[in-house]
Design a protein around this motif. Sequence first.
Motif, PDB file in Angstrom:
ATOM      1  N   LYS A  51      66.926  30.555  38.519  1.00 20.54           N
ATOM      2  CA  LYS A  51      65.728  29.829  38.988  1.00 20.54           C
ATOM      3  C   LYS A  51      65.926  28.326  38.828  1.00 20.54           C
ATOM      4  O   LYS A  51      65.662  27.549  39.740  1.00 20.54           O
ATOM      5  N   PHE A  87      56.497  27.233  44.414  1.00 25.08           N
ATOM      6  CA  PHE A  87      57.146  28.552  44.492  1.00 25.08           C
ATOM      7  C   PHE A  87      57.661  28.985  43.125  1.00 25.08           C
ATOM      8  O   PHE A  87      57.536  30.151  42.748  1.00 25.08           O
ATOM      9  N   ALA A 122      55.399  32.256  42.482  1.00 29.18           N
ATOM     10  CA  ALA A 122      56.029  33.458  43.053  1.00 29.18           C
ATOM     11  C   ALA A 122      56.787  34.215  41.968  1.00 29.18           C
ATOM     12  O   ALA A 122      56.912  33.747  40.834  1.00 29.18           O
ATOM     13  N   PRO A 171      60.333  35.300  41.996  1.00 27.73           N
ATOM     14  CA  PRO A 171      61.581  35.304  42.779  1.00 27.73           C
ATOM     15  C   PRO A 171      62.523  36.437  42.386  1.00 27.73           C
ATOM     16  O   PRO A 171      62.582  36.845  41.228  1.00 27.73           O
ATOM     17  N   TYR A 215      58.592  30.320  53.105  1.00 30.71           N
ATOM     18  CA  TYR A 215      59.302  30.149  51.835  1.00 30.71           C
ATOM     19  C   TYR A 215      59.196  28.722  51.304  1.00 30.71           C
ATOM     20  O   TYR A 215      58.708  28.485  50.201  1.00 30.71           O
ATOM     21  N   LYS A 249      55.757  31.285  49.695  1.00 29.16           N
ATOM     22  CA  LYS A 249      55.719  32.756  49.768  1.00 29.16           C
ATOM     23  C   LYS A 249      57.135  33.296  49.591  1.00 29.16           C
ATOM     24  O   LYS A 249      58.102  32.586  49.846  1.00 29.16           O
ATOM     25  N   ASN A 250      57.227  34.554  49.180  1.00 23.85           N
ATOM     26  CA  ASN A 250      58.539  35.114  48.830  1.00 23.85           C
ATOM     27  C   ASN A 250      59.096  36.004  49.950  1.00 23.85           C
ATOM     28  O   ASN A 250      58.620  37.118  50.148  1.00 23.85           O
ATOM     29  N   SER A 300      61.714  37.685  49.992  1.00 26.45           N
ATOM     30  CA  SER A 300      62.368  38.904  49.509  1.00 26.45           C
ATOM     31  C   SER A 300      61.402  40.085  49.613  1.00 26.45           C
ATOM     32  O   SER A 300      61.815  41.237  49.469  1.00 26.45           O
TER      33      SER A 300
END
Length: 208
Positions: free
Chosen positions: A61, A83, A87, A89, A120, A125-126, A128
């Motif tokens: 990260k 993020f 989020a 991650p 992203y 927003k994620n 993944s």
Amino acid sequence: MTATLIYCYDPMCSWCWGFRPTWTKLQKALQGLVDSDQLAIQPMLGGLAIDSDAPMADDMKGKLEATWKNIHSTLGTEFNFDFWQTASPRRSTYPACRACYVARDMGLEEEMYHAIQEAYYLKAKNPSDIDTLTECAEHIGLNPAGFQKNMQHVKNERLLEEEIEQARHIGLNSFPSLALIIGDKLTSIPLDYKDHTSMLNAIKKALS
């Protein structure tokens, strides 16, 4: 003989986000060659990180946030650093790559690519997560249920993995990267993140 310019990318690659304005300019500058059938532009998915449900390690990260800051200070690229606080991650970019693969069949790969980048990097927003990708699909006009079904098909058939292997086979190991194929000859095009001119000149020189 039509030459092919391959643009190898990953929608969750932050340097690809930084390169986007210059890549857009380069595509516009090449449009005449595309229109006259001298050149075809072919996107290819690079696949940075395999499928994973594991939370991202703190050191990763920190490394990625530092990369965002570096790109912001070097290129002026906008990022939403929230993020990293809001989020959850994961080191997993294959789902986002599959979303672009699915959109390609509808002629909407670039639209999906941009929708994922904006979700992203600007909206924190994620990508993944399938929910984020489905939102992006709806945003560009795809049917959400059909999109999710196609995502599963691409995963089951390992279609993304085949494309990634193809990219590695021709030596495209970093993202973004550009390579020009004329016949059986491949020429790597050095990137300039700030100015498209040198890349344009290199492509024209290789074509002449």
